[in-house]
Design a protein around this motif. Structure first.
Motif, PDB file in Angstrom:
ATOM      1  N   VAL A 106       0.092   4.224   8.520  1.00  0.00           N
ATOM      2  CA  VAL A 106      -0.696   3.968   7.326  1.00  0.00           C
ATOM      3  C   VAL A 106       0.246   3.982   6.130  1.00  0.00           C
ATOM      4  O   VAL A 106       0.991   4.948   5.931  1.00  0.00           O
ATOM      5  N   ALA A 107       0.211   2.917   5.374  1.00  0.00           N
ATOM      6  CA  ALA A 107       1.076   2.852   4.188  1.00  0.00           C
ATOM      7  C   ALA A 107       0.563   3.808   3.128  1.00  0.00           C
ATOM      8  O   ALA A 107      -0.633   3.922   2.873  1.00  0.00           O
ATOM      9  N   ALA A 108       1.485   4.511   2.520  1.00  0.00           N
ATOM     10  CA  ALA A 108       1.119   5.456   1.458  1.00  0.00           C
ATOM     11  C   ALA A 108       0.676   4.667   0.229  1.00  0.00           C
ATOM     12  O   ALA A 108       1.285   3.648  -0.108  1.00  0.00           O
ATOM     13  N   PRO A 109      -0.360   5.131  -0.448  1.00  0.00           N
ATOM     14  CA  PRO A 109      -0.772   4.434  -1.667  1.00  0.00           C
ATOM     15  C   PRO A 109       0.317   4.522  -2.735  1.00  0.00           C
ATOM     16  O   PRO A 109       1.040   5.512  -2.803  1.00  0.00           O
ATOM     17  N   ASN A 110       0.420   3.485  -3.516  1.00  0.00           N
ATOM     18  CA  ASN A 110       1.454   3.467  -4.571  1.00  0.00           C
ATOM     19  C   ASN A 110       1.089   4.491  -5.644  1.00  0.00           C
ATOM     20  O   ASN A 110      -0.001   4.476  -6.198  1.00  0.00           O
TER      21      ASN A 110
END
Length: 112
Positions: A106-110
């Protein structure tokens, strides 16, 4: 035709070749060779990577296909691309999906 006489039985490929395959020469020989049913090879099963199984199962979920259809779809895709890679059959997909450990990234939120 005598259904009880094993000498007079023919396989489906022979019937198909006699009815539909009318080419001559090398093309006819190539078609007949392609239509022949091959006996499964004896010995140890092919070992396919978890990535190959996960790719097939991802396509299955993405397109909403049954396992048999997924196997044929992947085989067609590989044939279109020109790759002669082994494709897992539906029973391998079914068996391996039960024990496959899938890691979701899961990509970390910016952060702003």
């Amino acid at each position: 035709m005598h259904p009880d006489d094993p000498d007079q039985r023919v396989c489906h490929a022979t019937i198909y070749a006699a009815i539909y395959a009318q080419p001559r020469g090398g093309l006819k020989a190539a078609m007949i060779q392609a239509l022949r049913q091959r006996k499964p090879a004896r010995g140890r099963r092919r070992c396919l990577s978890d990535a190959a199984i996960q790719t097939c199962l991802t396509l299955k979920v993405l397109f909403g296909m049954p396992l048999r259809q997924t196997s044929g779809f992947v085989q067609s895709l590989l044939r279109l691309v020109g790759l002669n890679w082994p494709v897992p059959d539906f029973s391998t997909l079914c068996r391996r999906q039960q024990t496959l450990n899938v890691v979701y990234r899961v990509a970390a939120p910016n952060a702003r």
